[in-house]
Scaffold this motif. Structure first.
Motif, PDB file in Angstrom:
ATOM      1  N   ASN A  35      36.860  38.645  20.379  1.00 57.08           N
ATOM      2  CA  ASN A  35      37.309  38.812  19.080  1.00 57.08           C
ATOM      3  C   ASN A  35      37.360  37.536  18.229  1.00 57.08           C
ATOM      4  O   ASN A  35      37.294  37.235  17.157  1.00 57.08           O
ATOM      5  N   TYR A 107      38.883  46.954  19.843  1.00 52.49           N
ATOM      6  CA  TYR A 107      40.086  47.643  20.847  1.00 52.49           C
ATOM      7  C   TYR A 107      39.356  48.096  22.085  1.00 52.49           C
ATOM      8  O   TYR A 107      39.615  47.631  23.212  1.00 52.49           O
ATOM      9  N   GLN A 136      48.613  46.397  13.293  1.00 52.01           N
ATOM     10  CA  GLN A 136      47.418  47.172  14.209  1.00 52.01           C
ATOM     11  C   GLN A 136      47.476  48.493  13.932  1.00 52.01           C
ATOM     12  O   GLN A 136      48.585  49.038  13.256  1.00 52.01           O
ATOM     13  N   GLY A 184      42.308  37.733  14.425  1.00 49.35           N
ATOM     14  CA  GLY A 184      41.702  36.892  15.386  1.00 49.35           C
ATOM     15  C   GLY A 184      39.978  36.810  15.072  1.00 49.35           C
ATOM     16  O   GLY A 184      39.502  35.749  15.167  1.00 49.35           O
ATOM     17  N   CYS A 185      39.428  37.919  14.418  1.00 50.44           N
ATOM     18  CA  CYS A 185      38.201  37.930  14.088  1.00 50.44           C
ATOM     19  C   CYS A 185      37.831  37.246  12.712  1.00 50.44           C
ATOM     20  O   CYS A 185      38.676  36.844  12.047  1.00 50.44           O
ATOM     21  N   SER A 188      39.086  38.956   9.794  1.00 48.32           N
ATOM     22  CA  SER A 188      40.777  39.118   9.631  1.00 48.32           C
ATOM     23  C   SER A 188      40.922  37.605   8.931  1.00 48.32           C
ATOM     24  O   SER A 188      41.953  37.836   8.384  1.00 48.32           O
TER      25      SER A 188
HETATM   26  S1  SF4 Z   1      41.272  42.484  12.735  1.00 49.16           S
HETATM   27 FE1  SF4 Z   1      39.546  41.851  13.775  1.00 49.16          FE
HETATM   28  S2  SF4 Z   1      40.136  40.854  15.563  1.00 49.16           S
HETATM   29 FE2  SF4 Z   1      42.022  42.269  14.691  1.00 49.16          FE
HETATM   30  S3  SF4 Z   1      41.868  44.136  15.760  1.00 49.16           S
HETATM   31 FE3  SF4 Z   1      40.672  44.164  13.963  1.00 49.16          FE
HETATM   32  S4  SF4 Z   1      38.424  43.544  14.593  1.00 49.16           S
HETATM   33 FE4  SF4 Z   1      39.822  42.870  16.175  1.00 49.16          FE
END
Ligand code: SF4
Length: 264
Positions: A35, A107, A136, A184-185, A188
Protein backbone atom coordinates in the motif's frame (compact mmCIF):
# COMPACT_ATOMS: atom_id res chain seq x y z
CA UNK A 1 2.90 -19.27 20.42
CA UNK A 2 5.16 -18.87 17.39
CA UNK A 3 3.62 -15.73 15.96
CA UNK A 4 4.19 -13.88 12.70
CA UNK A 5 3.34 -10.24 13.36
CA UNK A 6 2.41 -8.07 10.42
CA UNK A 7 3.98 -4.62 10.97
CA UNK A 8 3.16 -1.44 9.09
CA UNK A 9 6.15 0.54 10.44
CA UNK A 10 8.62 0.88 13.31
CA UNK A 11 6.72 3.28 15.58
CA UNK A 12 3.55 1.15 15.43
CA UNK A 13 5.57 -1.99 16.32
CA UNK A 14 6.95 -0.70 19.63
CA UNK A 15 4.03 -1.40 21.94
CA UNK A 16 2.46 -4.47 20.26
CA UNK A 17 5.81 -6.33 20.30
CA UNK A 18 6.37 -5.41 23.96
CA UNK A 19 2.88 -6.63 24.92
CA UNK A 20 2.95 -9.80 22.81
CA UNK A 21 6.42 -10.76 24.02
CA UNK A 22 5.35 -10.17 27.63
CA UNK A 23 2.43 -12.55 26.95
CA UNK A 24 5.01 -15.22 26.02
CA UNK A 25 4.75 -15.21 22.22
CA UNK A 26 7.79 -16.00 20.10
CA UNK A 27 7.71 -13.23 17.51
CA UNK A 28 8.95 -12.53 14.02
CA UNK A 29 7.91 -9.40 12.14
CA UNK A 30 6.52 -9.50 8.63
CA UNK A 31 6.72 -6.30 6.62
CA UNK A 32 4.13 -6.66 3.84
CA UNK A 33 2.95 -3.22 2.81
CA UNK A 34 2.37 -2.84 -0.92
CA UNK A 35 0.00 0.00 0.00
CA UNK A 36 2.87 2.38 0.74
CA UNK A 37 3.60 4.93 -1.95
CA UNK A 38 6.00 6.05 -3.20
CA UNK A 39 8.61 3.27 -3.17
CA UNK A 40 11.23 5.30 -1.30
CA UNK A 41 8.71 5.85 1.51
CA UNK A 42 8.21 2.07 1.65
CA UNK A 43 12.00 1.62 1.89
CA UNK A 44 12.37 4.32 4.53
CA UNK A 45 9.74 2.77 6.81
CA UNK A 46 11.33 -0.67 6.38
CA UNK A 47 14.81 0.70 7.20
CA UNK A 48 13.42 2.37 10.35
CA UNK A 49 11.74 -0.87 11.38
CA UNK A 50 14.85 -2.97 10.73
CA UNK A 51 17.19 -0.61 12.59
CA UNK A 52 15.01 -0.82 15.70
CA UNK A 53 14.18 -4.57 15.43
CA UNK A 54 17.88 -5.49 15.08
CA UNK A 55 18.53 -3.88 18.45
CA UNK A 56 15.61 -5.81 19.95
CA UNK A 57 16.71 -9.15 18.52
CA UNK A 58 13.49 -9.40 16.50
CA UNK A 59 13.74 -11.04 13.06
CA UNK A 60 12.19 -9.03 10.22
CA UNK A 61 10.93 -10.87 7.15
CA UNK A 62 10.32 -8.69 4.11
CA UNK A 63 7.20 -9.51 2.10
CA UNK A 64 6.73 -8.63 -1.57
CA UNK A 65 6.36 -4.98 -2.52
CA UNK A 66 3.78 -5.04 -5.30
CA UNK A 67 2.00 -1.69 -5.71
CA UNK A 68 0.29 -2.91 -8.92
CA UNK A 69 -1.54 -5.63 -7.01
CA UNK A 70 -2.52 -3.12 -4.33
CA UNK A 71 -3.82 -0.74 -7.01
CA UNK A 72 -5.84 -3.57 -8.57
CA UNK A 73 -7.75 -4.19 -5.32
CA UNK A 74 -7.67 -1.43 -2.70
CA UNK A 75 -6.65 1.25 -5.20
CA UNK A 76 -9.59 0.38 -7.42
CA UNK A 77 -11.97 0.50 -4.44
CA UNK A 78 -10.53 3.86 -3.38
CA UNK A 79 -10.84 5.32 -6.88
CA UNK A 80 -14.47 4.12 -7.13
CA UNK A 81 -15.30 5.72 -3.76
CA UNK A 82 -13.74 8.99 -4.88
CA UNK A 83 -15.67 8.89 -8.14
CA UNK A 84 -18.90 8.33 -6.18
CA UNK A 85 -18.42 11.26 -3.81
CA UNK A 86 -16.58 13.57 -6.20
CA UNK A 87 -12.85 13.74 -6.76
CA UNK A 88 -12.25 15.97 -3.82
CA UNK A 89 -9.50 15.02 -1.38
CA UNK A 90 -10.95 17.16 1.39
CA UNK A 91 -14.37 15.49 1.20
CA UNK A 92 -12.72 12.12 1.08
CA UNK A 93 -10.62 13.06 4.11
CA UNK A 94 -13.69 13.85 6.15
CA UNK A 95 -15.78 10.93 4.91
CA UNK A 96 -14.89 7.75 6.85
CA UNK A 97 -17.50 5.67 5.03
CA UNK A 98 -15.71 6.43 1.77
CA UNK A 99 -12.45 5.19 3.26
CA UNK A 100 -13.64 2.07 5.02
CA UNK A 101 -14.13 -0.13 1.96
CA UNK A 102 -10.72 0.89 0.62
CA UNK A 103 -9.00 0.22 3.95
CA UNK A 104 -10.75 -3.14 4.30
CA UNK A 105 -9.41 -4.20 0.90
CA UNK A 106 -5.97 -2.93 1.92
CA UNK A 107 -6.00 -4.87 5.22
CA UNK A 108 -7.25 -7.96 3.39
CA UNK A 109 -4.35 -7.95 0.96
CA UNK A 110 -1.66 -7.39 3.59
CA UNK A 111 -3.07 -9.70 6.25
CA UNK A 112 -3.78 -12.49 3.75
CA UNK A 113 -0.16 -12.34 2.58
CA UNK A 114 1.00 -12.43 6.18
CA UNK A 115 -1.24 -15.37 7.15
CA UNK A 116 -0.21 -17.37 4.06
CA UNK A 117 3.45 -16.76 4.83
CA UNK A 118 2.89 -17.70 8.47
CA UNK A 119 1.43 -21.04 7.37
CA UNK A 120 4.23 -21.66 4.85
CA UNK A 121 6.96 -20.90 7.40
CA UNK A 122 5.43 -22.99 10.18
CA UNK A 123 4.14 -20.24 12.47
CA UNK A 124 1.17 -21.10 14.71
CA UNK A 125 -0.51 -17.72 14.54
CA UNK A 126 -0.68 -14.33 12.95
CA UNK A 127 -1.14 -10.82 14.36
CA UNK A 128 -0.85 -7.21 13.29
CA UNK A 129 0.37 -3.88 14.63
CA UNK A 130 -2.28 -1.99 12.66
CA UNK A 131 -4.66 -1.94 15.64
CA UNK A 132 -2.41 0.39 17.63
CA UNK A 133 -3.53 3.34 15.54
CA UNK A 134 -6.70 5.24 16.51
CA UNK A 135 -6.89 6.38 12.88
CA UNK A 136 -7.59 2.87 11.55
CA UNK A 137 -10.81 0.86 11.46
CA UNK A 138 -10.07 -1.40 14.42
CA UNK A 139 -13.08 -3.69 14.08
CA UNK A 140 -12.42 -4.17 10.38
CA UNK A 141 -8.80 -5.08 11.13
CA UNK A 142 -10.00 -7.73 13.60
CA UNK A 143 -12.45 -9.15 11.05
CA UNK A 144 -9.85 -9.26 8.29
CA UNK A 145 -7.23 -10.85 10.53
CA UNK A 146 -9.69 -13.60 11.53
CA UNK A 147 -10.62 -14.15 7.89
CA UNK A 148 -7.03 -14.31 6.70
CA UNK A 149 -6.00 -16.66 9.52
CA UNK A 150 -8.95 -19.01 8.91
CA UNK A 151 -8.18 -19.17 5.20
CA UNK A 152 -4.51 -19.97 5.86
CA UNK A 153 -5.18 -22.43 8.68
CA UNK A 154 -3.36 -20.51 11.43
CA UNK A 155 -4.64 -18.79 14.59
CA UNK A 156 -5.50 -15.10 14.67
CA UNK A 157 -4.06 -13.19 17.63
CA UNK A 158 -5.93 -9.91 17.56
CA UNK A 159 -5.62 -7.23 20.20
CA UNK A 160 -6.88 -3.66 20.30
CA UNK A 161 -3.62 -1.84 21.06
CA UNK A 162 -5.11 1.66 20.83
CA UNK A 163 -4.79 2.36 24.59
CA UNK A 164 -1.01 2.15 24.02
CA UNK A 165 -0.91 4.59 21.11
CA UNK A 166 0.23 7.59 23.17
CA UNK A 167 3.03 5.54 24.70
CA UNK A 168 4.07 4.39 21.22
CA UNK A 169 4.22 8.03 20.10
CA UNK A 170 6.24 8.99 23.16
CA UNK A 171 8.71 6.10 22.77
CA UNK A 172 9.18 6.54 19.04
CA UNK A 173 9.92 10.25 19.56
CA UNK A 174 12.35 9.46 22.35
CA UNK A 175 14.11 6.96 20.07
CA UNK A 176 14.29 9.53 17.27
CA UNK A 177 12.46 7.20 14.88
CA UNK A 178 11.21 8.39 11.52
CA UNK A 179 7.47 9.05 11.96
CA UNK A 180 5.47 9.33 8.76
CA UNK A 181 2.61 11.84 8.54
CA UNK A 182 0.22 9.73 6.46
CA UNK A 183 -1.04 6.16 6.60
CA UNK A 184 0.64 4.89 3.45
CA UNK A 185 -1.33 4.90 0.21
CA UNK A 186 -1.58 7.75 -2.29
CA UNK A 187 -5.15 8.46 -1.14
CA UNK A 188 -4.11 8.77 2.48
CA UNK A 189 -1.28 11.12 1.55
CA UNK A 190 -3.75 13.44 -0.25
CA UNK A 191 -6.23 13.16 2.63
CA UNK A 192 -3.60 13.94 5.25
CA UNK A 193 -2.47 16.96 3.24
CA UNK A 194 -6.11 18.13 2.86
CA UNK A 195 -6.68 17.70 6.60
CA UNK A 196 -3.52 19.66 7.41
CA UNK A 197 -4.66 22.46 5.07
CA UNK A 198 -8.16 22.43 6.62
CA UNK A 199 -6.68 22.61 10.14
CA UNK A 200 -4.37 25.46 9.06
CA UNK A 201 -7.31 27.35 7.51
CA UNK A 202 -9.42 26.77 10.65
CA UNK A 203 -6.58 28.07 12.86
CA UNK A 204 -6.16 31.13 10.60
CA UNK A 205 -9.93 31.80 10.72
CA UNK A 206 -9.87 31.43 14.51
CA UNK A 207 -6.93 33.86 14.80
CA UNK A 208 -8.71 36.36 12.49
CA UNK A 209 -11.92 36.12 14.55
CA UNK A 210 -9.91 36.64 17.76
CA UNK A 211 -8.12 39.66 16.24
CA UNK A 212 -11.48 41.09 15.12
CA UNK A 213 -12.94 40.60 18.61
CA UNK A 214 -9.88 42.27 20.20
CA UNK A 215 -10.17 45.20 17.75
CA UNK A 216 -13.90 45.56 18.57
CA UNK A 217 -13.05 45.51 22.29
CA UNK A 218 -10.37 48.19 21.78
CA UNK A 219 -12.81 50.32 19.74
CA UNK A 220 -15.53 49.98 22.42
CA UNK A 221 -13.03 50.93 25.16
CA UNK A 222 -11.82 53.93 23.12
CA UNK A 223 -15.43 55.04 22.50
CA UNK A 224 -16.10 54.81 26.23
CA UNK A 225 -12.98 56.91 27.00
CA UNK A 226 -14.02 59.48 24.37
CA UNK A 227 -17.54 59.68 25.90
CA UNK A 228 -15.99 60.22 29.35
CA UNK A 229 -13.67 62.94 27.95
CA UNK A 230 -16.66 64.69 26.30
CA UNK A 231 -18.66 64.45 29.53
CA UNK A 232 -15.71 65.93 31.45
CA UNK A 233 -15.28 68.71 28.88
CA UNK A 234 -19.00 69.57 29.09
CA UNK A 235 -18.78 69.68 32.89
CA UNK A 236 -15.64 71.88 32.78
CA UNK A 237 -17.35 74.25 30.30
CA UNK A 238 -20.41 74.49 32.54
CA UNK A 239 -18.25 75.21 35.58
CA UNK A 240 -16.27 77.86 33.65
CA UNK A 241 -19.52 79.52 32.59
CA UNK A 242 -20.76 79.46 36.17
CA UNK A 243 -17.50 81.05 37.39
CA UNK A 244 -17.73 83.74 34.68
CA UNK A 245 -21.33 84.63 35.72
CA UNK A 246 -20.32 84.83 39.39
CA UNK A 247 -17.33 87.00 38.48
CA UNK A 248 -19.55 89.35 36.50
CA UNK A 249 -22.01 89.55 39.39
CA UNK A 250 -19.19 90.25 41.87
CA UNK A 251 -17.77 92.98 39.61
CA UNK A 252 -21.19 94.58 39.21
CA UNK A 253 -21.76 94.52 42.94
CA UNK A 254 -18.33 96.11 43.55
CA UNK A 255 -19.13 98.81 40.97
CA UNK A 256 -22.49 99.44 42.68
CA UNK A 257 -20.79 99.75 46.06
CA UNK A 258 -18.14 102.13 44.61
CA UNK A 259 -20.88 104.31 43.11
CA UNK A 260 -22.77 104.32 46.42
CA UNK A 261 -19.58 105.40 48.28
CA UNK A 262 -19.04 108.24 45.62
CA UNK A 263 -22.56 109.52 46.14
CA UNK A 264 -22.07 109.62 49.88
S1 SF4 B 1 -5.51 4.75 4.41
FE1 SF4 B 1 -4.68 3.71 2.57
S2 SF4 B 1 -2.81 2.72 3.27
FE2 SF4 B 1 -4.00 3.21 5.09
S3 SF4 B 1 -5.18 1.36 5.50
FE3 SF4 B 1 -6.47 2.71 4.30
S4 SF4 B 1 -6.10 2.09 2.18
FE4 SF4 B 1 -4.46 1.21 3.40
Amino acid sequence: MKLLLHACCGPCSLEPTRILRAAGHDLAIYYANSNIAPADEHARRLATLRAWADGEGLPVIEGPYDPATWEACAGRVGAAALAAIGDDALRSATEPSAREARCRACYRLRLSETARTAAELGFDGVGTTLSVSPYQFTEVIGEELERAAANAGVRAVFEDFRPFYDEAVRRSRALGMYRQNYCGCRFSEAEAEAERKARKAARAAERAAEAEARAAERAAAEAERAARRAERAAYDAKQAKKRAVLKTLRERRREGEDEARGDA
